[in-house]
Scaffold this motif. Structure first.
Motif, PDB file in Angstrom:
ATOM      1  N   TYR A 191     -16.185 -18.661  -1.366  1.00 20.78           N
ATOM      2  CA  TYR A 191     -15.755 -17.998  -0.139  1.00 20.78           C
ATOM      3  C   TYR A 191     -16.225 -16.546  -0.141  1.00 20.78           C
ATOM      4  CZ  TYR A 191     -12.967 -16.919   3.934  1.00 20.78           C
ATOM      5  OH  TYR A 191     -12.581 -16.550   5.196  1.00 20.78           O
ATOM      6  N   ASP A 192     -16.826 -16.124   0.968  1.00 20.02           N
ATOM      7  CA  ASP A 192     -17.374 -14.771   1.099  1.00 20.02           C
ATOM      8  C   ASP A 192     -16.362 -13.882   1.818  1.00 20.02           C
ATOM      9  OD1 ASP A 192     -18.832 -12.474   1.618  1.00 20.02           O
ATOM     10  OD2 ASP A 192     -20.698 -13.558   1.997  1.00 20.02           O
ATOM     11  N   TYR A 193     -15.538 -13.204   1.042  1.00 19.41           N
ATOM     12  CA  TYR A 193     -14.469 -12.384   1.618  1.00 19.41           C
ATOM     13  C   TYR A 193     -15.023 -11.193   2.395  1.00 19.41           C
ATOM     14  CZ  TYR A 193     -11.226 -15.110  -1.205  1.00 19.41           C
ATOM     15  OH  TYR A 193     -10.496 -16.133  -1.748  1.00 19.41           O
ATOM     16  N   GLN A 194     -16.132 -10.622   1.935  1.00 21.60           N
ATOM     17  CA  GLN A 194     -16.728  -9.487   2.639  1.00 21.60           C
ATOM     18  C   GLN A 194     -17.261  -9.916   4.002  1.00 21.60           C
ATOM     19  OE1 GLN A 194     -16.622  -6.338   1.916  1.00 21.60           O
ATOM     20  NE2 GLN A 194     -17.837  -5.754   3.705  1.00 21.60           N
ATOM     21  N   LYS A 195     -17.906 -11.060   4.032  1.00 21.83           N
ATOM     22  CA  LYS A 195     -18.421 -11.577   5.311  1.00 21.83           C
ATOM     23  C   LYS A 195     -17.279 -11.865   6.269  1.00 21.83           C
ATOM     24  CE  LYS A 195     -21.500 -15.213   7.069  1.00 21.83           C
ATOM     25  NZ  LYS A 195     -22.357 -16.365   6.674  1.00 21.83           N
ATOM     26  N   LYS A 197     -14.579 -10.291   6.540  1.00 22.46           N
ATOM     27  CA  LYS A 197     -14.067  -9.028   7.087  1.00 22.46           C
ATOM     28  C   LYS A 197     -14.988  -8.443   8.147  1.00 22.46           C
ATOM     29  CE  LYS A 197     -11.755  -7.614   2.780  1.00 22.46           C
ATOM     30  NZ  LYS A 197     -11.771  -6.626   1.668  1.00 22.46           N
ATOM     31  N   THR A 198     -16.278  -8.729   8.044  1.00 27.43           N
ATOM     32  CA  THR A 198     -17.261  -8.060   8.899  1.00 27.43           C
ATOM     33  C   THR A 198     -17.910  -8.959   9.946  1.00 27.43           C
ATOM     34  OG1 THR A 198     -18.990  -8.501   7.251  1.00 27.43           O
ATOM     35  CG2 THR A 198     -17.804  -6.398   7.081  1.00 27.43           C
ATOM     36  N   LYS A 215     -22.565 -19.088  -0.655  1.00 30.76           N
ATOM     37  CA  LYS A 215     -21.331 -18.439  -0.247  1.00 30.76           C
ATOM     38  C   LYS A 215     -21.236 -18.451   1.265  1.00 30.76           C
ATOM     39  CE  LYS A 215     -23.387 -13.808  -0.630  1.00 30.76           C
ATOM     40  NZ  LYS A 215     -23.242 -12.472  -1.276  1.00 30.76           N
ATOM     41  N   SER A 282     -11.760 -22.096  -2.219  1.00 27.87           N
ATOM     42  CA  SER A 282     -11.238 -20.760  -2.496  1.00 27.87           C
ATOM     43  C   SER A 282      -9.947 -20.810  -3.292  1.00 27.87           C
ATOM     44  CB  SER A 282     -11.030 -19.982  -1.191  1.00 27.87           C
ATOM     45  OG  SER A 282     -10.123 -20.661  -0.346  1.00 27.87           O
TER      46      SER A 282
END
Length: 305
Positions: A191-195, A197-198, A215, A282
């Motif tokens: 899981y891409d947590y930064q993606k 968020k943005t 990811k 995740s």
């Protein structure tokens, strides 16, 4: 010298000889043949045989009986919205780009659809550029969930399609294909947590990019899995809705011997366990996550693509 065997031993030898003879006469043990896992790629087309619309937008309805239509915007607006609504049902809203045909599923089945294209005027204001009413009779209700479309986009050269075939090779039934692909996605995509968020409104997954980067967000997981399953001939819905209070995406599959397995994955002996690759990955398939996934009350489907 004559060998005298006990009568019991003689009888045993006779029985063994008879069994050997009988087994030799039997045909070879039958084995369950593996499925043909050659990719089956349903590619939408705008044949131009039946087109409605105007100079700003063309709506190709040549293949609505297959469960999709194609739209091409020819105007100059930078922001364009498409809305597809079956009478009495949910409205699906998409972003449109200019200059090329894009495929959209008729997810709600046969009936009369309103297809509207809106151009941005200023700010959040849009005006109607093209509007049509289309009567649809779909030959097979499953085909909308086999074709490539704007949300689950693939073609015969997609690496994700090839990987799906590789994963499925040797499977003996559709459930095994689903099981293998599910395990692969859960195990190989993080899981891409930064993606998350943005990511911006209107984001669309590129399945090959996701497969390579390993990811993604929930939308990405679902799109990759739907691509692999559809091209293995398994109708698959990419479902968007709510998991608790979070906007989320997951998948549902159609198995020939069972029918639609809505939002769920496998039967554990007591109940079906929900097919949600994002949460399972995740959460590392922890007991608490799997319990949450398995509870249908936690999910509310809004759209199916």
């Amino acid at each position: 010298m004559t060998l005298h065997l006990p009568s019991v031993l003689r009888r045993c030898l006779c029985i063994i000889t008879l069994l050997i003879f009988l087994f030799a006469a039997l045909p070879p043990f039958s084995t369950v043949a593996a499925l043909d896992t050659t990719p089956k790629v349903y590619t939408p087309s705008a044949s131009g045989k039946k087109v409605v619309g105007n100079s700003k937008a063309k709506i190709d309805i040549s293949n609505v009986d297959q469960g999709y239509l194609m739209v091409r915007y020819n105007g100059n607006s930078k922001k364009v919205k498409l809305q597809i609504t079956k009478k009495g049902s949910t409205t699906y809203t998409y972003n449109l780009s200019s200059g090329s045909h894009e495929a959209f599923p008729l997810s709600e089945g046969s009936g009369t659809y309103t297809v509207n294209v809106y151009e941005n005027v200023s700010g959040n204001q849009y005006s109607l550029a093209c509007g049509e009413s289309v009567k649809v009779e779909i030959k097979n209700s499953l085909t909308p969930f086999l074709y490539s479309n704007q949300y689950v986009k693939f073609n015969a050269n997609s690496k994700t399609v090839a990987m799906g075939a590789q994963i499925a090779a040797g499977a003996q039934n559709q459930l095994q294909v689903v099981d293998r692909i599910y395990d692969y996605v859960v195990s190989n995509i993080s899981y891409d947590y930064q993606k998350a968020k943005t990511v911006t409104s209107g984001y669309l997954p590129n399945v090959d990019t996701i497969l390579q980067s390993k990811k993604g967000i929930c939308f990405d997981y679902a799109a990759v899995m739907a691509t692999m399953l559809r091209t293995q001939g398994i109708p698959t819905k990419l479902v968007v809705g709510y998991a608790g209070s979070a906007y989320h995406a997951w998948v549902s599959v159609y198995i020939n011997e069972i029918g639609w397995i809505d939002n769920i994955f496998y039967f554990d002996g007591k109940s079906w366990v929900r097919m949600d690759p994002t949460f399972a990955s995740s959460g590392n398939s922890s007991a608490s996550i799997m319990k949450y996934i398995g509870d249908g009350k936690n999910y509310k489907a809004m759209y199916a693509y």
